[in-house]
Design a protein around this motif. Structure first.
Motif, mmCIF file in Angstrom:
data_model
loop_
_atom_site.group_PDB
_atom_site.id
_atom_site.type_symbol
_atom_site.label_atom_id
_atom_site.label_comp_id
_atom_site.label_asym_id
_atom_site.label_seq_id
_atom_site.Cartn_x
_atom_site.Cartn_y
_atom_site.Cartn_z
ATOM 1 N N CYS A 122 -10.555 -10.832 -27.908
ATOM 2 C CA CYS A 122 -11.987 -10.639 -27.652
ATOM 3 C C CYS A 122 -12.778 -11.197 -28.843
ATOM 4 O O CYS A 122 -12.220 -11.370 -29.932
ATOM 5 N N CYS A 179 -7.053 -5.529 -30.110
ATOM 6 C CA CYS A 179 -7.646 -4.179 -30.089
ATOM 7 C C CYS A 179 -7.268 -3.416 -28.828
ATOM 8 O O CYS A 179 -7.395 -2.189 -28.803
ATOM 9 N N ARG A 207 -14.776 0.101 -37.287
ATOM 10 C CA ARG A 207 -14.262 0.019 -35.922
ATOM 11 C C ARG A 207 -13.846 1.403 -35.410
ATOM 12 O O ARG A 207 -12.911 1.528 -34.619
ATOM 13 N N CYS A 211 -12.715 -9.291 -32.244
ATOM 14 C CA CYS A 211 -11.452 -9.405 -32.998
ATOM 15 C C CYS A 211 -11.272 -10.829 -33.509
ATOM 16 O O CYS A 211 -10.882 -11.055 -34.650
ATOM 17 N N CYS A 246 -7.656 -7.767 -24.711
ATOM 18 C CA CYS A 246 -7.511 -8.408 -26.021
ATOM 19 C C CYS A 246 -6.191 -7.919 -26.635
ATOM 20 O O CYS A 246 -5.957 -6.719 -26.720
HETATM 21 ZN ZN LIG Z 1 -10.203 -7.222 -29.512
#
Ligand SMILES: [Zn+2]
Length: 285
Positions: free
Chosen positions: A104, A73, A197, A107, A70
């Motif tokens: 992803c 992230c 997170r 996110c 991703c």
């Molecule tokens: Zn992500």
């Protein structure tokens, strides 16, 4: 946020096909119709069987520095074709190759239609995402606030604090506009520093330890005169790990002499300086 490779693109035939897909949206008259059509056509075209999106996805994979991650992230597999400029707000960029990254679900979901611009008329920062329950309306013209990893290098905006917090901060010498862009991107939209997170922050800290351990192993193997094939395997492993920004930041800390300035009590960073001194070639990996 991964600094994506800029030298990869689908074949001309597939880019032409994307233009054909886009033309169907442009046929609509009002903004609301175009926005609705973009949503409808994108889910219709973006399928496993569609050869255009097969190639788009293969290219997006390659752009993530050899492992499909991703872009935001750097931790999970990128498995959703994400529009940097949301397609509801910018239906004119729905089938634009330049507008795609792999992200992803965790996110992409919260990012959804979040977007902000600096208005062309007065430079004012304004959020243009529709409020909950309302449909998108056409944003005023202006420069996007979100850092765009397709054309920009995120490391020119943010620094990852390797000395303890493992959070992203705006680089100290940014002008006010770019500082705002960095805070908006990392904190408001992607929430990469947010306590919700925390596993991501922890993962960056772990990645630092892992990269350092691998570099240490490399230095020790090199000192013992191990064959280059084995060293290459180790180098390749470093390049394919999650959180490539952590590794890029470790290199920058050395290159910018930040490691010379850190508190001697921060033994991890002092050791890192010695490792790069012993293997300066690692600064190019
Ligand atoms: Zn992500």
């Amino acid at each position: 946020m991964i600094a994506l490779r800029k030298d990869i693109r689908p074949s001309q035939a597939k880019l032409d096909q994307l233009e054909v897909f886009q033309a169907a949206i442009e046929e609509k008259t009002t903004f609301a119709e175009k926005s609705a059509e973009a949503k409808r056509l994108f889910s219709l075209r973006n399928t496993k069987k569609n050869p255009v999106f097969k190639e788009v996805k293969a290219c997006l994979s390659k752009m993530c520095n050899s492992t499909r991650r991703c872009v935001y992230c750097e931790d999970s597999i990128g498995d959703e074709v994400e529009h940097i400029f949301p397609k509801d707000l910018y239906p004119d960029k729905c089938f634009s190759w330049e507008n795609y990254v792999y992200a992803c679900g965790p996110c992409n979901g919260p990012k959804n239609n979040m977007f902000a611009v600096f208005k062309q008329s007065d430079g004012q920062f304004i959020e243009v995402n529709p409020t909950r329950g309302t449909s998108a309306s056409q944003p005023p013209p202006g420069e996007a606030a979100l850092i765009n990893p397709r054309i920009e290098d995120p490391l020119e905006f943010a620094i990852l604090d390797l000395s303890g917090t493992f959070k992203f901060y705006p680089l100290p010498d940014l002008d006010p506009k770019n500082k705002k862009r960095t805070e908006y991107t990392y904190d408001d939209v992607l929430r990469l520093n947010h306590e919700e997170r925390e596993p991501l922050r922890q993962a960056r800290e772990n990645a630092f330890g892992m990269f350092k351990a691998r570099l240490s192993e490399y230095v020790s193997m090199k000192t013992k005169g191990v064959h280059q094939n084995k060293l290459d395997k180790l180098i390749d492993g470093i390049k394919k790990e999650n959180h490539p920004t952590v590794w890029k930041e470790m290199q920058r800390y050395y290159n910018d002499d930040l490691l010379k300035k850190v508190d001697p009590k921060l033994e991890d960073l002092k050791e890192l300086e010695k490792l790069f001194d012993s293997a300066p070639e690692a600064l190019t990996w």
